[in-house]
Write an enzyme that holds these catalytic residues in place. Structure first.
Site, mmCIF file in Angstrom:
data_model
loop_
_atom_site.group_PDB
_atom_site.id
_atom_site.type_symbol
_atom_site.label_atom_id
_atom_site.label_comp_id
_atom_site.label_asym_id
_atom_site.label_seq_id
_atom_site.Cartn_x
_atom_site.Cartn_y
_atom_site.Cartn_z
ATOM 1 C CG HIS A 53 -1.945 1.029 1.243
ATOM 2 N ND1 HIS A 53 -3.148 0.884 0.589
ATOM 3 C CD2 HIS A 53 -1.961 2.253 1.803
ATOM 4 C CE1 HIS A 53 -3.855 1.973 0.753
ATOM 5 N NE2 HIS A 53 -3.165 2.828 1.490
ATOM 6 C CG HIS A 99 -10.755 3.120 3.033
ATOM 7 N ND1 HIS A 99 -11.275 3.510 4.231
ATOM 8 C CD2 HIS A 99 -9.406 3.165 3.192
ATOM 9 C CE1 HIS A 99 -10.296 3.799 5.076
ATOM 10 N NE2 HIS A 99 -9.156 3.599 4.470
#
Ligand SMILES: Nc1ncnc2c1ncn2[C@@H]1O[C@H](COP(=O)(O)OP(=O)(O)O)[C@@H](O)[C@H]1O
Ligand SMILES: [Mg+2]
Lengths: 774, 85, 229, 85
Positions: A53, A99
């Site tokens: 990420h 998300h």
């Protein structure tokens, strides 16, 4: 100085290293960089910064191949958000982010904090957020668990954006069992500033104080960044306490205070504490500025007692910012924050020594050589190989799938498609989003292909949309990547906007699986080709890998967030027919392509065949034609053909505006030679349905651009019928019947009970129950 | 079967941010109630249901909490009382 | 006419309100919630938003803010006060208007265009409209269900204090035309003295053909014509 | 001064429509909890505060409810318990 273990720190063992998601080689690299065994705190810091990420370790080399330049690009990839110039001295900052994993575990908070994060990315650039978009993927709505996810995600997005006073103006929602175990929640934010207000997150100025601003730090979301870098599995359950809770009111204060700070001249840099919190914000700002930083975690304002340096560094508590102020301006900074009832604590400073050092009072708990922490991060180019199974799906002969008996009446098929949740009206969703706040929404979510938001103080406006058809990317990633960009461009152009630039959110499975990395490589290539042809550089984005559940990977879904510009607000155009008697024209050409269509999926349960071809040069000509026609001729409406093909596009022009449905009569006999269902429901690219009182002018403009254009019919009466003639076949249905299918589908499904657990436990994940919004 | 009234408290989990509780504390302080140290805000549910006995009523409501009423990610619940209305 | 727009930390339609007031030629001043000074404003607007986050109850905390003491004084003197959406909620909490605004019956936020019928065109705020006129404006709220005890509702109706009502496009009150389940389809009420109006819909977002409607202008024009100073 | 923990229930007044309670009942029925007759949903607040004694703690919280925590037009409140944490 060198870091030493704290009393009570766990011993670094291979198991502990593995738990932190580091491979043996990565750990070796870390030891080599330090010249010693890392402390527990250092292991935590590196596991976060080297997570997929934060580090983009599997995607960076391919992302570098994307076109990122353009004379209007003020800030390309690498910052919190991309920025383009839009004239009159104004600049637009925009970015999309995923998300997905937090939303799969706790849909309401996961989606809400996703919106919170993307807002911060935009306002830390100095821009005031003026619009939000969201791109959502769920499993089939017939599962109670999908309904629970939909209800929670939509409410979470709404509550956060609504409280912030930023209108949510566009997006998309797709339902397909490929996403059942792993929904996608991508949020995009668009903001405006004056060009000179642009702020970059680059630390500089030896001795400048580093200040933590906003909410206090708790144990929320520790390891969220590495969590986002794992497959969703049974173990995800145990990780639940990591989910963060959003506080949009604090964010609103932070927004106003941050903009005031940026304009004040008292600070040199500001960055959101997002994924991997304090660790990544401080390390990234230092690396960008090529300076050292020293932080003392005991200065950090905390919400909970007894937090360790490890926890403080990795916490993902929301609504926090890290600011580098000018030395001596601490009081001014505090005063601005106090006006907004926020606190600011100096927690460290920029130092000359090229190190990243974290102290706990006098003790050094982590110390790394300079920016190597960021730059030494491993980079991988994994093997890429197409899956044989998917190739077989693509090569399937879909012509051999026989029509169902009911399909003899094409209106039956049309009604089925209009009630497919992917195609059906999303009013149930968008009514939960405040789309009118700020008094600038010319075209909101609803009967239009893209939103149009005015740029106050000018005649200009932005056209905005997100798009991606993951089924196409699944079956043919190169073509699918192209189509995602082309469709976004068409949608923006249908609203009257010239496509300017994109941001993207690349949602894929595990990149270490060759078939996934193949999809990633090809989709990025296709996306790049379309961006080149359409003149829309990539100014930033986000990669979300590991979107998998025990049932397998999601469809590869490279969501495109497109920003377009209208030179004159009066060119804003919507999708629906407006006036009886207007001519209906088709720009572009019909083909015999039925593969990969929503028709095959929804009516026959087949995902297969070749996705329609996408000629990016032709798409460019189509966009140019449409924009010229909108500017010079009278275009009453424009709507592109996407899911469901031409028949669905025409029907949508009739019924999308619930308050003003119109009939229409169209004659498609020129294409009677094509297979009927490919003509009506195939998803050939590069087609737009327009209505106009002046068809000759439109045909003339199309001819000049070399774009096929045909008058196909006439807009009928309010509440009339849709009549479609194809050779000797004539199909007819009242628009009230079609409207009922289109507007009724999602409300009917969502009125059924929603629970976190499906009785059938189809996805194999044990998720527990949650509230019904009480 | 007897009619029972079961009260349930659903409260934010320890450590989970409670923006509502924080807002209430801040407001109480602003109004001069400075003795307030902390506030947590949760939900109070009262369910009337038929069950064979108290313990059946209680365990049935526990099932409802697990399945629907409480969000285990962010909330804890407790049965606050079982009475016969 | 000088319009004072109160800005709480979580206000978010203060810009919309000020653009609308300016559209009819009013002078606008921003009134910060921590101040005690109305800066000589003739008309006070409490705009939409989430004043202090509204986590407890919409408007509950805002009513105690410093500026509200001045707003209450202004209202008691007969000065015009307009509360829109969150402003309406604050006016009820502050007892400048009766009743309360509860969670929408659907339990979902409602952002949509609605049709209102002007029930009373003889107020300070509605003289530019005609009685029975239908206007199109957006709503955007989660807590808009107006509720009061039966006596209060009857009294409001009888005294003509119900100023705006949700109706369908033909002007008929219908459950489907009511976005929040408010009693008697009430969208906006005025106090007995006629100088304090609260409404859930957003006339300030319907003042420009580009925004889809100019029907909201009448409210600001009404104020201008009566308060011109 | 002693630290007290006071729990308060704030519930919709009788006669005021409670759509949350109805939604919960409906969902429970749909899930097969057919024995549920009625559900009411309110708020459960837990306040930690310093006070001279129990009754001072309780009356202080009553003051907060009257002033801020409950809206008398639509809500009733009751002190559910005072403990020392
Ligand atoms: N999640 C969402 N949020 C906001 N707007 C949405 C969302 N989903 C769909 N919309 C809006 O609904 C309309 C139709 O969307 P879509 O079906 O995706 O159009 P298209 O097929 O042209 O891409 C558009 O105005 C779009 O912006
Ligand atoms: Mg479209």
């Amino acid at each position: 100085m060198s870091a030493v273990p704290r009393p009570g720190d766990p011993v670094i063992t291979p198991a502990l290293v593995a738990e932190h998601g580091l491979t043996y080689e990565e750990y070796e690299k870390l030891v080599a960089m330090l010249g010693r065994t890392p402390t527990f705190t250092e292991l935590g810091v590196v596991s976060a910064l080297w997570s997929e990420h934060c580090s983009y370790k599997h995607s960076r080399p391919l992302l570098k191949t994307l076109p990122t330049k353009g004379k209007h690009v003020l800030q390309g990839p690498g910052e919190n958000a991309g920025v383009i110039a839009v004239g009159d001295g104004l600049a637009v900052a925009f970015k999309i982010e995923s998300h997905n994993h937090p939303s799969a575990v706790e849909p309401y908070q996961g989606a809400a904090t996703g919106v919170g994060g993307i807002l911060r990315d935009v306002f830390t650039m100095g821009a005031r957020p003026i619009a939000l978009l969201n791109s959502l993927r769920f499993g089939g709505l017939e599962h109670p668990r999908t309904r629970w996810l939909v209800a929670g995600v939509v409410k979470g997005i709404g509550d956060y954006g609504n409280c912030m006073g930023v209108p949510t103006v566009a997006g998309e929602v797709v339902f397909d069992d490929a996403y059942a175990g792993n929904p996608l929640v991508n949020a995009m934010c668009v903001g405006v500033m004056r060009e000179e207000e642009l702020m970059r997150a680059v630390a500089s100025g030896i001795g400048n104080p580093i200040i933590a601003v906003g909410a206090r730090t708790g144990r929320d979301g520790i390891h969220g960044a590495s969590f986002a870098s794992e497959d969703l599995s049974h173990e995800s359950d145990a990780k639940r306490p990591r989910v963060q809770v959003g506080d949009p009111f604090t964010e609103k204060l932070l927004l106003e205070a941050s903009l005031e700070l940026i304009r004040s001249g008292h600070i040199v840099a500001i960055q959101d504490m997002g994924a991997a919190g304090l660790t990544s914000s401080s390390a990234e700002m230092a690396a960008r500025g090529d300076v050292g930083v020293e932080i003392d975690v005991t200065k950090m304002p905390l919400r909970e007692e007894g937090m360790t340096p490890y926890e403080i560094l990795l916490s993902e508590s929301q609504e926090r910012m890290l600011v580098v102020a000018k030395k001596g301006r601490e009081e001014q900074v505090r005063a601005i924050l106090a006006r907004w009832d926020l606190t600011a604590e100096v927690i460290g400073e920029v130092i000359a020594e090229p190190v990243y050092r974290v102290k706990e009072g006098d003790r050094v708990v982590a110390e790394f050589p300079g920016s190597r922490l960021v730059t030494d991060c491993p980079v991988y180019s994994p093997e890429a190989r197409e899956s044989d199974a998917i190739r077989a799906e693509r090569e399937r002969d879909v012509e051999a799938i026989l029509p169902r008996a009911e399909e003899a009446d094409a209106m039956w098929t049309l009604e089925q498609l209009l009630s497919s949740p992917t195609i059906a009206s999303k009013t149930w969703v968008v009514r939960q989003y405040d789309s009118t706040v700020r008094a600038s929404t010319i075209v909101g979510p609803g009967p239009a292909d893209a939103a149009v938001v005015m740029l106050r103080g000018t005649r200009r406006a932005l056209a905005l949309k997100t798009d991606c058809n993951g089924r196409y990317v699944h079956l043919d990633p190169r073509t699918g990547g192209r189509i995602a960009v082309a469709e976004a461009a068409r949608n923006v152009a249908c609203a009257g906007g010239r496509p300017m630039a994109i941001t993207n959110c690349l949602n894929f499975g595990n990149p270490r699986r060759p078939e996934v990395f193949f999809q990633f490589r090809e989709a990025v290539a296709g996306m790049g080709e379309a961006c080149e042809a359409l003149g829309t550089p990539v100014t930033g984005g986000n990669v979300s890998f590991y979107n998998e559940s025990p049932a397998g990977a999601v469809y590869p879904t490279p969501t495109i967030g497109m920003v377009g510009l209208l030179e004159d607000v009066s060119q804003a155009t919507t999708a629906v027919f407006r006036t009886p008697g207007d001519a209906i024209l088709l720009l572009g050409e019909n083909t015999d392509e039925l593969g990969a269509s929503e028709y095959l999926r929804w009516v026959h349960g087949v995902v297969g065949g070749r996705p329609p071809a996408c000629d990016v040069a032709a798409e460019r000509r189509l966009v140019d034609t449409l924009l010229e026609a909108i500017a010079d001729a009278t275009i009453a409406s424009a709507h592109d053909c996407s899911d469901g093909g031409l028949a669905v596009a025409i029907a949508e022009c009739c019924v999308m505006d619930e308050d003003a449905p119109f009939g229409a009569t169209v004659d498609l006999s020129p294409w009677a030679g094509l297979t009927l269902r490919a003509l009506l429901f195939g998803e050939a690219q590069g087609r737009i349905v327009v209505s106009s009182p002046d068809p000759a002018a439109v045909l003339g403009i199309a001819a000049r651009h070399g774009v096929p254009a045909t008058r196909i019919g006439t807009v009928g009466e309010p509440n009339g019928s849709l009549v479609m003639q194809v050779g000797s076949n004539r199909f007819q249905a009242s628009v009230s019947r079609l409207a009922a299918a289109y507007h009724g589908a999602i409300p009917a499904m969502m009125s059924r009970v929603a629970t976190a657990t499906d009785e059938e436990e189809a996805s194999g994940i044990r998720h527990q129950a949650s509230g019904v919004g009480v | 079967m007897t009619r029972f009234r079961v009260a349930v408290h659903i409260v934010p989990r320890k450590g989970v941010l409670d923006p509502q509780g924080k807002a209430v504390s801040d407001a109480l302080h602003a109004l001069g109630f400075s003795a307030v140290h902390e506030t947590r805000v949760g939900r109070h549910l009262v369910l009337d249901l038929d069950a064979a006995d108290r313990s059946a009523a209680e365990s049935s409501v526990r099932g409802m909490c697990d399945k629907l009423l409480a969000n285990p990610v962010t909330e804890d619940y407790e049965i606050a009382g079982v009475t016969t209305p | 006419m000088k319009v004072g727009i109160v800005t709480f930390p979580g206000s978010n339609r203060e810009v919309d309100a000020s653009l609308a007031a300016q559209a009819v030629g009013a002078e606008v001043v921003t009134l910060w919630h921590k101040d005690h000074d109305l800066q000589g404003a003739d008309v006070i607007i409490l705009p939409g938003g989430f004043s202090y986050g509204d986590y407890l109850r919409a408007g509950a905390i805002a009513r105690f803010s410093p500026i509200m003491q001045e707003v209450v004084e202004h209202a008691k003197r007969g000065g015009p006060v307009l509360g829109i959406c969150n402003g309406f909620q604050i006016l009820c909490e502050a007892h400048l208007l009766p009743g309360a605004l509860l969670r929408n019956a659907s339990l979902r936020f409602a952002s949509q265009w609605v049709t209102l019928r002007v029930e009373n065109a003889d107020t300070l705020f509605t003289s530019a409209y005609e009685a029975g006129q239908l206007i199109r404006v957006p709503v955007a709220h989660g807590d808009g269900r107006f509720t009061a005890d039966a006596d209060t509702i009857t009294a409001l109706e009888e005294a003509g204090q119900v100023v705006f009502r949700y109706v369908d496009r033909q002007g008929n009150p219908l459950p489907a035309a009511n976005p929040n389940g408010s009693l008697n389809d009430i969208a906006g009420i005025v106090n007995d003295r006629g100088n304090v109006l609260g409404l859930m819909p957003h006339p300030e977002d319907a003042v420009d053909p580009l925004l889809g409607s100019t029907d909201g202008l009448g409210l600001f024009e009404s104020l201008l014509s009566r308060v011109a100073a």
